[in-house]
Design an enzyme around this catalytic site. Structure first.
Site, PDB file in Angstrom:
ATOM      1  N   SER A 111      45.856  40.343  52.528  1.00  0.00           N
ATOM      2  CA  SER A 111      46.148  41.701  52.988  1.00  0.00           C
ATOM      3  C   SER A 111      45.195  42.091  54.108  1.00  0.00           C
ATOM      4  O   SER A 111      43.980  41.880  53.999  1.00  0.00           O
ATOM      5  CB  SER A 111      45.983  42.709  51.850  1.00  0.00           C
ATOM      6  OG  SER A 111      46.875  42.424  50.823  1.00  0.00           O
ATOM      7  N   GLU A 136      38.029  45.485  41.385  1.00  0.00           N
ATOM      8  CA  GLU A 136      39.351  45.860  41.886  1.00  0.00           C
ATOM      9  C   GLU A 136      40.023  46.833  40.917  1.00  0.00           C
ATOM     10  O   GLU A 136      40.914  47.573  41.266  1.00  0.00           O
ATOM     11  CB  GLU A 136      40.186  44.575  42.006  1.00  0.00           C
ATOM     12  CG  GLU A 136      41.442  44.705  42.804  1.00  0.00           C
ATOM     13  CD  GLU A 136      42.049  43.336  43.133  1.00  0.00           C
ATOM     14  OE1 GLU A 136      41.424  42.303  42.806  1.00  0.00           O
ATOM     15  OE2 GLU A 136      43.137  43.309  43.710  1.00  0.00           O
ATOM     16  N   GLN A 145      40.347  39.808  51.691  1.00  0.00           N
ATOM     17  CA  GLN A 145      40.025  38.989  50.521  1.00  0.00           C
ATOM     18  C   GLN A 145      40.756  37.651  50.610  1.00  0.00           C
ATOM     19  O   GLN A 145      41.982  37.621  50.514  1.00  0.00           O
ATOM     20  CB  GLN A 145      40.477  39.741  49.271  1.00  0.00           C
ATOM     21  CG  GLN A 145      40.269  39.011  47.961  1.00  0.00           C
ATOM     22  CD  GLN A 145      40.769  39.848  46.776  1.00  0.00           C
ATOM     23  OE1 GLN A 145      41.715  40.622  46.914  1.00  0.00           O
ATOM     24  NE2 GLN A 145      40.151  39.698  45.630  1.00  0.00           N
ATOM     25  N   GLY A 146      40.014  36.561  50.791  1.00  0.00           N
ATOM     26  CA  GLY A 146      40.619  35.232  50.931  1.00  0.00           C
ATOM     27  C   GLY A 146      40.532  34.448  49.636  1.00  0.00           C
ATOM     28  O   GLY A 146      39.713  33.534  49.503  1.00  0.00           O
ATOM     29  N   TYR A 147      41.377  34.791  48.683  1.00  0.00           N
ATOM     30  CA  TYR A 147      41.421  34.059  47.407  1.00  0.00           C
ATOM     31  C   TYR A 147      42.666  33.171  47.347  1.00  0.00           C
ATOM     32  O   TYR A 147      42.578  31.965  47.258  1.00  0.00           O
ATOM     33  CB  TYR A 147      41.482  35.039  46.222  1.00  0.00           C
ATOM     34  CG  TYR A 147      40.184  35.669  45.771  1.00  0.00           C
ATOM     35  CD1 TYR A 147      39.070  35.731  46.590  1.00  0.00           C
ATOM     36  CD2 TYR A 147      40.090  36.230  44.505  1.00  0.00           C
ATOM     37  CE1 TYR A 147      37.901  36.335  46.146  1.00  0.00           C
ATOM     38  CE2 TYR A 147      38.928  36.825  44.054  1.00  0.00           C
ATOM     39  CZ  TYR A 147      37.838  36.882  44.875  1.00  0.00           C
ATOM     40  OH  TYR A 147      36.691  37.479  44.432  1.00  0.00           O
ATOM     41  N   SER A 148      43.853  33.813  47.366  1.00  0.00           N
ATOM     42  CA  SER A 148      45.102  33.094  47.071  1.00  0.00           C
ATOM     43  C   SER A 148      45.403  32.026  48.106  1.00  0.00           C
ATOM     44  O   SER A 148      45.136  32.194  49.301  1.00  0.00           O
ATOM     45  CB  SER A 148      46.277  34.072  47.033  1.00  0.00           C
ATOM     46  OG  SER A 148      46.025  35.093  46.114  1.00  0.00           O
TER      47      SER A 148
HETATM   48  C1  LIG Z   1      51.244  42.867  48.295  1.00  0.00           C
HETATM   49  C2  LIG Z   1      50.328  41.742  47.952  1.00  0.00           C
HETATM   50  C3  LIG Z   1      49.065  41.714  48.485  1.00  0.00           C
HETATM   51  C4  LIG Z   1      48.207  40.651  48.191  1.00  0.00           C
HETATM   52  N1  LIG Z   1      46.963  40.621  48.760  1.00  0.00           N
HETATM   53  C5  LIG Z   1      46.151  39.568  48.534  1.00  0.00           C
HETATM   54  C6  LIG Z   1      44.882  39.485  49.204  1.00  0.00           C
HETATM   55  O1  LIG Z   1      44.492  40.367  49.969  1.00  0.00           O
HETATM   56  N2  LIG Z   1      44.113  38.401  48.991  1.00  0.00           N
HETATM   57  C7  LIG Z   1      44.506  37.396  48.138  1.00  0.00           C
HETATM   58  O2  LIG Z   1      43.744  36.458  47.966  1.00  0.00           O
HETATM   59  N3  LIG Z   1      45.709  37.429  47.509  1.00  0.00           N
HETATM   60  C8  LIG Z   1      46.527  38.500  47.691  1.00  0.00           C
HETATM   61  N4  LIG Z   1      47.753  38.557  47.073  1.00  0.00           N
HETATM   62  C9  LIG Z   1      48.186  37.415  46.261  1.00  0.00           C
HETATM   63  C10 LIG Z   1      48.264  37.687  44.772  1.00  0.00           C
HETATM   64  O3  LIG Z   1      46.991  37.705  44.205  1.00  0.00           O
HETATM   65  C11 LIG Z   1      49.148  36.572  44.179  1.00  0.00           C
HETATM   66  O4  LIG Z   1      50.457  36.797  44.664  1.00  0.00           O
HETATM   67  C12 LIG Z   1      49.161  36.579  42.678  1.00  0.00           C
HETATM   68  O5  LIG Z   1      47.913  36.187  42.184  1.00  0.00           O
HETATM   69  C13 LIG Z   1      50.252  35.649  42.116  1.00  0.00           C
HETATM   70  O6  LIG Z   1      50.114  34.385  42.657  1.00  0.00           O
HETATM   71  P1  LIG Z   1      51.351  33.638  43.367  1.00  0.00           P
HETATM   72  O7  LIG Z   1      51.981  34.574  44.329  1.00  0.00           O
HETATM   73  O8  LIG Z   1      50.857  32.333  43.863  1.00  0.00           O
HETATM   74  O9  LIG Z   1      52.424  33.403  42.206  1.00  0.00           O
HETATM   75  P2  LIG Z   1      52.374  32.252  41.114  1.00  0.00           P
HETATM   76  O10 LIG Z   1      51.021  32.162  40.532  1.00  0.00           O
HETATM   77  O11 LIG Z   1      52.973  31.017  41.700  1.00  0.00           O
HETATM   78  O12 LIG Z   1      53.343  32.841  40.022  1.00  0.00           O
HETATM   79  C14 LIG Z   1      54.781  32.777  40.153  1.00  0.00           C
HETATM   80  C15 LIG Z   1      55.384  33.390  38.879  1.00  0.00           C
HETATM   81  O13 LIG Z   1      54.992  32.609  37.726  1.00  0.00           O
HETATM   82  C16 LIG Z   1      54.331  33.440  36.770  1.00  0.00           C
HETATM   83  N5  LIG Z   1      53.224  32.689  36.174  1.00  0.00           N
HETATM   84  C17 LIG Z   1      52.262  31.983  36.843  1.00  0.00           C
HETATM   85  N6  LIG Z   1      51.368  31.458  35.975  1.00  0.00           N
HETATM   86  C18 LIG Z   1      51.781  31.855  34.734  1.00  0.00           C
HETATM   87  C19 LIG Z   1      51.261  31.644  33.431  1.00  0.00           C
HETATM   88  N7  LIG Z   1      50.158  30.909  33.238  1.00  0.00           N
HETATM   89  N8  LIG Z   1      51.925  32.197  32.390  1.00  0.00           N
HETATM   90  C20 LIG Z   1      53.051  32.965  32.586  1.00  0.00           C
HETATM   91  N9  LIG Z   1      53.594  33.188  33.807  1.00  0.00           N
HETATM   92  C21 LIG Z   1      52.966  32.648  34.864  1.00  0.00           C
HETATM   93  C22 LIG Z   1      53.810  34.628  37.569  1.00  0.00           C
HETATM   94  O14 LIG Z   1      53.656  35.762  36.749  1.00  0.00           O
HETATM   95  C23 LIG Z   1      54.901  34.817  38.606  1.00  0.00           C
HETATM   96  O15 LIG Z   1      55.966  35.553  38.047  1.00  0.00           O
HETATM   97  C24 LIG Z   1      48.635  39.593  47.330  1.00  0.00           C
HETATM   98  C25 LIG Z   1      49.928  39.634  46.786  1.00  0.00           C
HETATM   99  C26 LIG Z   1      50.776  40.679  47.087  1.00  0.00           C
HETATM  100  C27 LIG Z   1      52.155  40.672  46.499  1.00  0.00           C
END
Ligand SMILES: Cc1cc2nc3c(=O)[nH]c(=O)nc-3n(C[C@H](O)[C@H](O)[C@H](O)COP(=O)(O)OP(=O)(O)OC[C@H]3O[C@@H](n4cnc5c(N)ncnc54)[C@H](O)[C@@H]3O)c2cc1C
Length: 399
Positions: A166, A249, A131-134
């Site tokens: 992932s 999901e 999944q290529g989202y983040s």
């Molecule tokens: C084990 C694992 C597997 C993953 N697999 C995939 C995958 O296969 N494909 C994919 O695309 N992504 C994947 N992800 C990414 C995951 O979707 C993101 O980590 C998640 O959406 C959070 O984004 P970020 O890491 O950029 O953190 P950020 O968005 O930068 O957030 C950092 C912190 O700020 C807080 N925060 C952010 N915005 C707000 C808000 N508006 N209000 C309050 N608090 C806020 C968050 O809760 C967090 O504590 C994976 C992540 C993990 C840990």
């Protein structure tokens, strides 16, 4: 939802039990149920072979409609399958992204040609997906995606970077959220592309996690190409499709995940009995609380699944995600308390390395990720605040 098996449910339960008894043998049984979330690198090749055994037995694409090669199982049957699967300690599935996320998305939004091309190899376990989202600047705020794709003749050409992808290193294809209208902002002008991973324009760099394994990756697209027909939904309409995938999901698959928790709790209770920690009144109380909360979780999940035929919609999905991820993180902490000082050292079967994390240590460390992926706890609370409690919406972007 009536939790007692009807005659047809008992027959279905007997069928899956029988299948597992006759097929979950040898190398598959030796995995001891490992390879689930956060442990996906464990026994990968064996689990891939197991996926094909399941497919041959007709146990993949369980909830997909029969017209699309699935088994057309009802929600009740899927629940039974997951219960029996967890009870038998069958291996973690290798193609959760393909079967649980992309498959249902294609069934709802794909063209007939896309369904014919992509669904069979997912069901057969011969093509794996990621999944290529983040992106580095688009996680919780997914609408900030900057990876871009432009048409060049019959192809889309993609540039940009994804992160935390992932299983990208084991995947044949990736569903990628891209900006295809360069002048667009936020959720407008995005498209949902299906991109082959094995090509010169794709570079996958594994990220080493706390658990010392690499389940996720950075993925760089530098002129990667895919055929113009590999866009799901209309170009520019990717946001709607991407949200549909996110909703899948959080469906029935979640239940399977939770059933594994029961096994984990039992292991911790077993350890407490063995090392005497079960005589500690506070530990006993925490174990009992974990058991009670797990039971509540199970009934709430069954309640939110009953009467639906598709993804669990918010806010139930957010409540469930916040609850299970927080519960599992607390369970990890409880497991370390039960382990005592042993929690701080790595062990080796041979006594002379390699030193490995125990299952308890691995699960504790990985549980930290569960309150982040699939929407962090804070994001789930935002959704509940806005959609359940009716609080003023959070300002977004340039608002
Ligand atoms: C084990 C694992 C597997 C993953 N697999 C995939 C995958 O296969 N494909 C994919 O695309 N992504 C994947 N992800 C990414 C995951 O979707 C993101 O980590 C998640 O959406 C959070 O984004 P970020 O890491 O950029 O953190 P950020 O968005 O930068 O957030 C950092 C912190 O700020 C807080 N925060 C952010 N915005 C707000 C808000 N508006 N209000 C309050 N608090 C806020 C968050 O809760 C967090 O504590 C994976 C992540 C993990 C840990």
């Amino acid at each position: 939802m009536d939790l007692r098996d009807r005659p047809q449910d008992s027959a279905f339960r007997a069928e899956i039990r029988q299948f597992l008894q006759t097929h979950l043998l040898g190398e598959y049984a030796e995995l001891g149920g490992r390879g689930g979330s956060g442990d996906e690198t464990y026994g990968f090749e064996v689990r891939l072979r197991w996926e094909r055994v399941l497919a041959e037995g007709g146990w993949t694409g369980l909830g997909w409609p029969v017209d699309h090669g699935g088994r057309g199982a009802s929600i009740t049957e899927q629940v039974i399958f997951h219960e029996e699967y967890a009870r038998a300690a069958a291996p973690g599935r290798v193609n959760v992204m393909g079967e649980g996320l992309l498959g249902p998305t294609l069934i709802h939004y794909g063209t007939e040609a896309q369904q014919k091309r992509f669904l069979p190899p997912i069901r057969e376990g011969t093509e794996l997906w990621c999944q290529g989202y983040s992106e580095p600047d688009a996680g919780s705020d997914l609408a900030s995606v900057t990876t871009r794709a432009a048409r060049d003749g019959d192809e889309w050409v993609i540039h940009g970077q994804k992160v935390w992808t992932s299983l990208a290193h084991q995947s044949d294809w990736c569903f990628v959220l891209c900006r295809t209208d360069p002048d667009s902002r936020r959720h407008r002008g995005l498209s949902y592309l299906l991109v082959p991973m094995d090509q010169p324009g794709v570079e996958v760099r594994p990220i080493t996690q706390l658990t010392r394994t690499s389940e996720f990756n950075e993925v760089f697209f530098d002129g990667a190409r895919t055929h113009r027909d590999n866009v799901v939904g209309a170009p520019g309409d990717g946001w709607k499709v991407a949200l549909a995938t996110l909703a899948f999901e959080r469906g029935v698959a979640l239940l399977g995940h939770q059933l594994g928790f029961g096994r984990e709790l039992n292991r911790i209770i077993g350890l407490a009995r063995q090392n005497g920690k079960s005589r500690d009144a506070v530990i006993r109380q925490r174990l009992a609380q974990a058991h009670a909360e797990l039971t509540i979780m199970r009934y709430n999940t069954l309640r939110s699944l009953s009467g639906i035929d598709g993804p669990v919609a918010p806010p139930e999905a957010s409540i469930a995600k916040l609850y299970w991820a927080s519960w599992h993180r607390r369970l990890g902490e409880l497991a370390l308390s039960v382990s005592g000082p042993a929690a701080l050292v790595l062990v080796s079967d041979e006594g002379a390395g390699p030193y490995e994390l125990s299952e308890i240590q691995r699960s504790f460390l990985f549980s930290r990720a569960e309150t982040i992926y699939g929407g962090s706890n804070q994001i789930q609370r935002n959704i509940m605040g806005e959609r359940v409690l009716g609080l003023p919406p959070e300002p977004k972007g340039d608002q």
